[in-house]
Design a protein around this motif. Structure first.
Motif, PDB file in Angstrom:
ATOM      1  N   THR A 175       4.883  -7.805   3.316  1.00  0.00           N
ATOM      2  CA  THR A 175       4.364  -7.142   2.127  1.00  0.00           C
ATOM      3  C   THR A 175       3.728  -8.135   1.164  1.00  0.00           C
ATOM      4  O   THR A 175       2.631  -7.891   0.636  1.00  0.00           O
ATOM      5  N   ILE A 176       4.373  -9.266   0.930  1.00  0.00           N
ATOM      6  CA  ILE A 176       3.805 -10.263   0.009  1.00  0.00           C
ATOM      7  C   ILE A 176       2.512 -10.833   0.574  1.00  0.00           C
ATOM      8  O   ILE A 176       1.536 -11.045  -0.155  1.00  0.00           O
ATOM      9  N   THR A 177       2.476 -11.086   1.891  1.00  0.00           N
ATOM     10  CA  THR A 177       1.256 -11.596   2.510  1.00  0.00           C
ATOM     11  C   THR A 177       0.116 -10.578   2.374  1.00  0.00           C
ATOM     12  O   THR A 177      -1.022 -10.940   2.046  1.00  0.00           O
ATOM     13  N   ALA A 178       0.412  -9.310   2.624  1.00  0.00           N
ATOM     14  CA  ALA A 178      -0.617  -8.268   2.516  1.00  0.00           C
ATOM     15  C   ALA A 178      -1.124  -8.157   1.079  1.00  0.00           C
ATOM     16  O   ALA A 178      -2.334  -8.020   0.851  1.00  0.00           O
ATOM     17  N   LEU A 179      -0.232  -8.223   0.105  1.00  0.00           N
ATOM     18  CA  LEU A 179      -0.651  -8.167  -1.296  1.00  0.00           C
ATOM     19  C   LEU A 179      -1.498  -9.382  -1.661  1.00  0.00           C
ATOM     20  O   LEU A 179      -2.476  -9.274  -2.411  1.00  0.00           O
ATOM     21  N   SER A 180      -1.130 -10.541  -1.138  1.00  0.00           N
ATOM     22  CA  SER A 180      -1.906 -11.750  -1.390  1.00  0.00           C
ATOM     23  C   SER A 180      -3.315 -11.631  -0.819  1.00  0.00           C
ATOM     24  O   SER A 180      -4.302 -11.998  -1.471  1.00  0.00           O
ATOM     25  N   LEU A 181      -3.439 -11.084   0.391  1.00  0.00           N
ATOM     26  CA  LEU A 181      -4.753 -10.895   1.000  1.00  0.00           C
ATOM     27  C   LEU A 181      -5.565  -9.853   0.229  1.00  0.00           C
ATOM     28  O   LEU A 181      -6.782 -10.009   0.052  1.00  0.00           O
ATOM     29  N   ALA A 182      -4.905  -8.787  -0.229  1.00  0.00           N
ATOM     30  CA  ALA A 182      -5.608  -7.763  -1.002  1.00  0.00           C
ATOM     31  C   ALA A 182      -6.197  -8.345  -2.281  1.00  0.00           C
ATOM     32  O   ALA A 182      -7.302  -7.970  -2.699  1.00  0.00           O
ATOM     33  N   LEU A 183      -5.479  -9.270  -2.883  1.00  0.00           N
ATOM     34  CA  LEU A 183      -5.994  -9.925  -4.086  1.00  0.00           C
ATOM     35  C   LEU A 183      -7.100 -10.913  -3.729  1.00  0.00           C
ATOM     36  O   LEU A 183      -8.126 -11.001  -4.421  1.00  0.00           O
ATOM     37  N   ALA A 269       9.725   1.974   1.438  1.00  0.00           N
ATOM     38  CA  ALA A 269       8.822   1.792   0.304  1.00  0.00           C
ATOM     39  C   ALA A 269       8.176   0.415   0.336  1.00  0.00           C
ATOM     40  O   ALA A 269       6.974   0.272   0.064  1.00  0.00           O
ATOM     41  N   LEU A 270       8.954  -0.609   0.702  1.00  0.00           N
ATOM     42  CA  LEU A 270       8.400  -1.962   0.781  1.00  0.00           C
ATOM     43  C   LEU A 270       7.368  -2.053   1.902  1.00  0.00           C
ATOM     44  O   LEU A 270       6.296  -2.647   1.729  1.00  0.00           O
ATOM     45  N   ALA A 271       7.679  -1.454   3.051  1.00  0.00           N
ATOM     46  CA  ALA A 271       6.739  -1.466   4.173  1.00  0.00           C
ATOM     47  C   ALA A 271       5.470  -0.694   3.821  1.00  0.00           C
ATOM     48  O   ALA A 271       4.357  -1.113   4.168  1.00  0.00           O
ATOM     49  N   ALA A 272       5.612   0.434   3.132  1.00  0.00           N
ATOM     50  CA  ALA A 272       4.448   1.234   2.755  1.00  0.00           C
ATOM     51  C   ALA A 272       3.552   0.472   1.785  1.00  0.00           C
ATOM     52  O   ALA A 272       2.326   0.533   1.890  1.00  0.00           O
ATOM     53  N   ALA A 273       4.161  -0.263   0.851  1.00  0.00           N
ATOM     54  CA  ALA A 273       3.368  -1.053  -0.088  1.00  0.00           C
ATOM     55  C   ALA A 273       2.555  -2.105   0.654  1.00  0.00           C
ATOM     56  O   ALA A 273       1.371  -2.329   0.362  1.00  0.00           O
ATOM     57  N   GLY A 274       3.174  -2.768   1.650  1.00  0.00           N
ATOM     58  CA  GLY A 274       2.449  -3.755   2.430  1.00  0.00           C
ATOM     59  C   GLY A 274       1.335  -3.135   3.255  1.00  0.00           C
ATOM     60  O   GLY A 274       0.228  -3.680   3.342  1.00  0.00           O
ATOM     61  N   ALA A 275       1.609  -1.985   3.863  1.00  0.00           N
ATOM     62  CA  ALA A 275       0.598  -1.319   4.685  1.00  0.00           C
ATOM     63  C   ALA A 275      -0.593  -0.872   3.843  1.00  0.00           C
ATOM     64  O   ALA A 275      -1.753  -1.038   4.245  1.00  0.00           O
ATOM     65  N   LEU A 276      -0.330  -0.311   2.671  1.00  0.00           N
ATOM     66  CA  LEU A 276      -1.417   0.128   1.794  1.00  0.00           C
ATOM     67  C   LEU A 276      -2.240  -1.057   1.311  1.00  0.00           C
ATOM     68  O   LEU A 276      -3.477  -0.982   1.236  1.00  0.00           O
ATOM     69  N   ALA A 277      -1.557  -2.164   0.968  1.00  0.00           N
ATOM     70  CA  ALA A 277      -2.281  -3.359   0.533  1.00  0.00           C
ATOM     71  C   ALA A 277      -3.167  -3.897   1.652  1.00  0.00           C
ATOM     72  O   ALA A 277      -4.311  -4.321   1.417  1.00  0.00           O
ATOM     73  N   LEU A 279      -4.426  -2.158   4.190  1.00  0.00           N
ATOM     74  CA  LEU A 279      -5.543  -1.227   4.383  1.00  0.00           C
ATOM     75  C   LEU A 279      -6.628  -1.443   3.325  1.00  0.00           C
ATOM     76  O   LEU A 279      -7.828  -1.418   3.634  1.00  0.00           O
ATOM     77  N   TRP A 280      -6.218  -1.658   2.083  1.00  0.00           N
ATOM     78  CA  TRP A 280      -7.182  -1.922   1.021  1.00  0.00           C
ATOM     79  C   TRP A 280      -7.922  -3.230   1.292  1.00  0.00           C
ATOM     80  O   TRP A 280      -9.153  -3.303   1.147  1.00  0.00           O
ATOM     81  N   ALA A 281      -7.175  -4.266   1.696  1.00  0.00           N
ATOM     82  CA  ALA A 281      -7.803  -5.551   1.985  1.00  0.00           C
ATOM     83  C   ALA A 281      -8.796  -5.417   3.140  1.00  0.00           C
ATOM     84  O   ALA A 281      -9.896  -5.985   3.097  1.00  0.00           O
ATOM     85  N   ALA A 282      -8.424  -4.661   4.183  1.00  0.00           N
ATOM     86  CA  ALA A 282      -9.328  -4.469   5.320  1.00  0.00           C
ATOM     87  C   ALA A 282     -10.592  -3.740   4.893  1.00  0.00           C
ATOM     88  O   ALA A 282     -11.699  -4.051   5.343  1.00  0.00           O
ATOM     89  N   HIS A 283     -10.445  -2.743   4.011  1.00  0.00           N
ATOM     90  CA  HIS A 283     -11.599  -2.004   3.516  1.00  0.00           C
ATOM     91  C   HIS A 283     -12.548  -2.930   2.760  1.00  0.00           C
ATOM     92  O   HIS A 283     -13.778  -2.891   2.951  1.00  0.00           O
ATOM     93  N   ARG A 284     -11.998  -3.770   1.900  1.00  0.00           N
ATOM     94  CA  ARG A 284     -12.840  -4.686   1.116  1.00  0.00           C
ATOM     95  C   ARG A 284     -13.420  -5.791   1.993  1.00  0.00           C
ATOM     96  O   ARG A 284     -14.550  -6.251   1.763  1.00  0.00           O
ATOM     97  N   PHE A 285     -12.672  -6.197   3.014  1.00  0.00           N
ATOM     98  CA  PHE A 285     -13.097  -7.313   3.863  1.00  0.00           C
ATOM     99  C   PHE A 285     -14.262  -6.925   4.769  1.00  0.00           C
ATOM    100  O   PHE A 285     -14.960  -7.796   5.299  1.00  0.00           O
ATOM    101  N   LYS A 286     -14.477  -5.636   4.954  1.00  0.00           N
ATOM    102  CA  LYS A 286     -15.579  -5.186   5.812  1.00  0.00           C
ATOM    103  C   LYS A 286     -16.951  -5.375   5.152  1.00  0.00           C
ATOM    104  O   LYS A 286     -17.969  -5.261   5.836  1.00  0.00           O
ATOM    105  N   ARG A 287     -16.959  -5.643   3.869  1.00  0.00           N
ATOM    106  CA  ARG A 287     -18.245  -5.857   3.210  1.00  0.00           C
ATOM    107  C   ARG A 287     -18.888  -7.130   3.715  1.00  0.00           C
ATOM    108  O   ARG A 287     -18.192  -8.115   3.996  1.00  0.00           O
ATOM    109  N   PRO A 288     -20.203  -7.205   3.820  1.00  0.00           N
ATOM    110  CA  PRO A 288     -20.882  -8.423   4.267  1.00  0.00           C
ATOM    111  C   PRO A 288     -20.579  -9.584   3.350  1.00  0.00           C
ATOM    112  O   PRO A 288     -20.521  -9.444   2.127  1.00  0.00           O
TER     113      PRO A 288
END
Length: 289
Positions: A175-183, A269-277, A279-288
């Motif tokens: 979860t912390i890694t996913a949040l870090s990547l999302a940021l 709840a902790l796993a869901a927070a990581g998964a959502l983060a 998914l958000w990071a993957a969405h943003r990372f798809k931009r050129p």
């Protein structure tokens, strides 16, 4: 990334034994494996850096914990203060390498190395998953090193207890890694990332229940703790100890609407927070780039 790991990602995968090209899924999995391997190689090649990251929680555990153990009665926490402090120090151990993943993503982008990775015949989402898996693995490995000190704080080397604590650390690391990547995917400069960490990391630690019970905080602070992923990680580890050792009463932790949620619901709840983060990071990372 080292040369072997780089070749594993950037060059076409060899044909399978029957002469056919590997499936796309197999290419994606090989890329994830290469990125995890890169992070493990980095960990093994920097023993001094790893030791220094482990030094701070060890000092807190034995110097701060040892000093306050004589001042805080066991009846207040249900356990000795060092035992109480141990889950918080486990979380402190895993959070640093997990957060470093986001910093590396920004520096890789600035150096142009990320652009080279993006030339690999795999999706951007796969590269992000590999980074997340690598960060989670490294964080869990470092947490396992500190977990070896469980006996020094009065915890038995019970296999099931150690397995529960290890599972909690892996989940929190993810979860912390996913949040870090999302940021990280939303920022362009590593300096801004460091500044944000300097502002929020210590408050998150102090609002996690790692150093003192959350019930001793004012109401507004307990409300903030209810959305603090580090607090969920600490609470999972502390309640795992109580689950296996019922005589070690856990101090009050996360509360939802005045009552403690079930342990499984906290983990979900902790796993869901990581998964959502992620998914958000993957969405943003798809931009050129």
């Amino acid at each position: 990334m080292t040369a072997p790991a780089l070749r594993a990602v950037d060059t076409p995968a060899p044909a399978d034994g029957d002469g056919r090209e590997p499936t796309r899924l197999r290419r994606e999995l090989r890329a994830i494996h290469a990125l995890v391997h890169r992070d493990l190689l980095r960990l093994s090649s920097q023993p001094t850096h790893t030791a220094l990251m482990l030094l701070q929680p060890v000092l807190y555990l034995f110097i701060l914990g040892g000093g306050l153990a004589a001042l805080i009665p066991t009846s207040t926490l249900g356990v000795g203060y060092q035992t109480y402090l141990f889950p918080g120090m486990l979380m402190m151990t895993v959070q640093t390498p997990a957060i470093m993943v986001g910093i590396r993503l920004i520096t890789d982008r600035q150096s142009g190395y990320l652009r080279e990775l993006l030339m690999a015949p795999v999706s951007r989402t796969t590269l992000l998953l590999g980074s997340c898996a690598g960060g989670t693995t490294v964080a869990a490995v470092q947490g396992a090193v500190l977990l070896a000190l469980a006996g020094a704080v009065g915890l038995p080397y019970d296999p099931l207890l150690l397995a529960l604590l290890m599972a909690g650390m892996i989940l929190a690391s993810f979860t912390i890694t996913a949040l870090s990547l999302a940021l990280a995917v939303s920022l362009q400069r590593a300096e801004v990332f460091h500044m944000l960490l300097g502002v929020v990391m210590m408050p998150l630690l102090f609002l996690s229940g790692g150093f003192f019970p959350l019930e001793s905080l004012p109401g507004w602070a307990r409300s903030l703790a209810a959305v603090n992923p580090i607090a969920y990680g600490v609470d999972l580890l502390r309640r795992s100890i109580t689950l296996r050792l019922p005589d070690r009463t856990a101090a009050a932790g996360i509360e939802w609407f005045g009552s403690r949620p079930p342990l499984a619901l906290e983990a979900a709840a902790l796993a869901a927070a990581g998964a959502l983060a992620l998914l958000w990071a993957a969405h943003r990372f798809k931009r050129p780039e």
